[in-house]
Write an enzyme that holds these catalytic residues in place. Sequence first.
Site, short mmCIF file in Angstrom:
data_model
loop_
_atom_site.label_atom_id
_atom_site.label_comp_id
_atom_site.label_asym_id
_atom_site.label_seq_id
_atom_site.Cartn_x
_atom_site.Cartn_y
_atom_site.Cartn_z
CB SER A 151 -1.02 -0.29 1.29
OG SER A 151 -1.76 0.78 0.74
CG HIS A 152 -0.08 3.73 2.91
ND1 HIS A 152 -0.83 3.46 3.44
CD2 HIS A 152 0.61 4.88 3.67
CE1 HIS A 152 -1.26 2.95 4.45
NE2 HIS A 152 -0.59 3.87 5.26
CG ASP A 306 -2.88 0.15 -2.41
OD1 ASP A 306 -2.58 0.85 -1.79
OD2 ASP A 306 -3.29 -0.98 -2.24
CB ALA A 405 -6.41 6.08 7.62
#
Length: 587
Positions: A151-152, A306, A405
């Site tokens: 992801s991040h 992503d 988030a």
Amino acid sequence: MSSSTSLKELVDAWLQLDQNEVTRSEIQNLWEQGDTNELERRMRPRIEFGTAGLRGKMEAGWARMNDLIIIQASQGLCHYVLNEVQDAKSRGIVIGYDHRYNSERWGHLTAAAFLENGMKVYLYRGLVHTPLVPFGVKKLNAACGVMITASHNPKHDNGYKVYWENAVQIISPHDKGISGSIRANLTPKAWPIEPADISDNCLDVTDEIKRAYLVEIENLKLSQYTPSRDPLRFVNTSMHGVSHLIITDALKIFSITVDPVKEQMHPDPEFPTVPFPNPEEKGALDLAIAQAKSCNANYVLAQDPDSDRFSACEIHPAGGVTIFTGDQLGTIFAAHVFETYRDSGQPLSKLAIVASTVSSKMVEAIAEREGFKFVECLTGFKYIGNTALDLVKKDYEVPFGYEEAIGFMFGSTIRDKDGVAASVMFAQLAEILHSQGKTVTSYLEDLYKRYGYFKTSNSYFICNDSRIIDAIFARLRNYNGQKSGADYPKTIAGAEITSVVDLTTGYDSTNPPTYQPSMPLSSGHMIQFRGELKSNGTKIVLTIRTSGTEPKVKYYLEGNGKDNQVVLELLSRVVSELGNDWMQVSK
């Protein structure tokens, strides 16, 4: 491998099983050099399979992400799915991967482990965004799905995200079941040299599923939306990730074009312009904002690498910028979903919206005022998605869910966060408001005036010693020295604590006589306090929890009231007392 296993035994086991020459040599060299400190870090504790699957640094060792760990995880997952899911072998698994280092190879290793057990595999060809995996699981009625992505996270990390047959990330007890199955299947059955997609049982449905996904995106068209003769201008950043092509195709459906940030437009596992490729991080949107100002754009759209998360900014004519928080975006989306549902004439008693318990309570306030159902759940889309499915079984419609988030869920098909869907919804909403002479920030201000000012102040404290963290929370549970186990602080910054929900010990002060919380317990420490400044009715919600992946105690603080300045001043005082007294930072 127990905690009493010696370092030599751990190293020997690794050298016996690892067939990747690079990672095998890493451990061999560390052992020959006598670097026991580094080996201890690499070899224990074993990286644990949890409700987020696996995620960690890419290195050799039992505590890291590497070929051997991926093969073992895939073997264990495959055996568990074959035992738990009806017709799993013929229904198959959907596998996707992003652009990070090792992602493509790990996608093929995952496929090989399932093919070895005779299971059908749908392996996407080329890079895909994460939401395409749960979408594929739902569309193909697959038994499970795996996405290789971190992801991040920073560039040295990668991960293994698992979706169950309901196309939602796994929750308990499946996490424990899969973990046990991994431990029972540690010896690699296959370590292929050839890519998995040469197998007849490894099917390519990539283009078909992408087309079907874009049809689903088209179904998100808002009834009020029509292409504008005076269109807004959008800048988009893909954050060096995989979203540029799919975002371009998705927005084209709505006759919306975007100017990409060229430096961040193409997939790049080095993430050269951002140390943390997360739109929430300070400075991550600087390039996009600068480009938006230079080309007189109205808004910035952003997805994480992503493309399951979404963020946005509004560029004001005078040069100022509003970077929307996740809670602000969640409130904007939720309010518009409610208004659209209401205007359609459908009964509001059938509408439900879901948010995580650490997200803003503004949606809860809107629901109480307007008469639809609001449900909160534990943090993470594994809980949001499953909560939405439970509500659907009770005959509710759940068109939206979110967490602070920057994760947003739209529609009834993908019960997971989706940065492409969120980008499309935001762009449509901005155009609708533009046609009414409004902006997204003016719409948010109208919501504040109608439902009260809700302001957040979220951050964290770093602590690398779990014993100190345990002591901090133990002190909060026995704050006044009565040693009753439910002796929490009674005030903070002059606000009276009106309720306490402890999802670690299982205590809810609002639910006598059992005092049992309605939500399931958290795997880490998690306590939520609600309070009120009796002099003017300003309220606060403060949630403190440990991070499952980082050495942090996170806090989520929100205040709400009629006066924006009073709310902000109270939040500042609460943060100060939280750090100085409750957390005892100076110690």
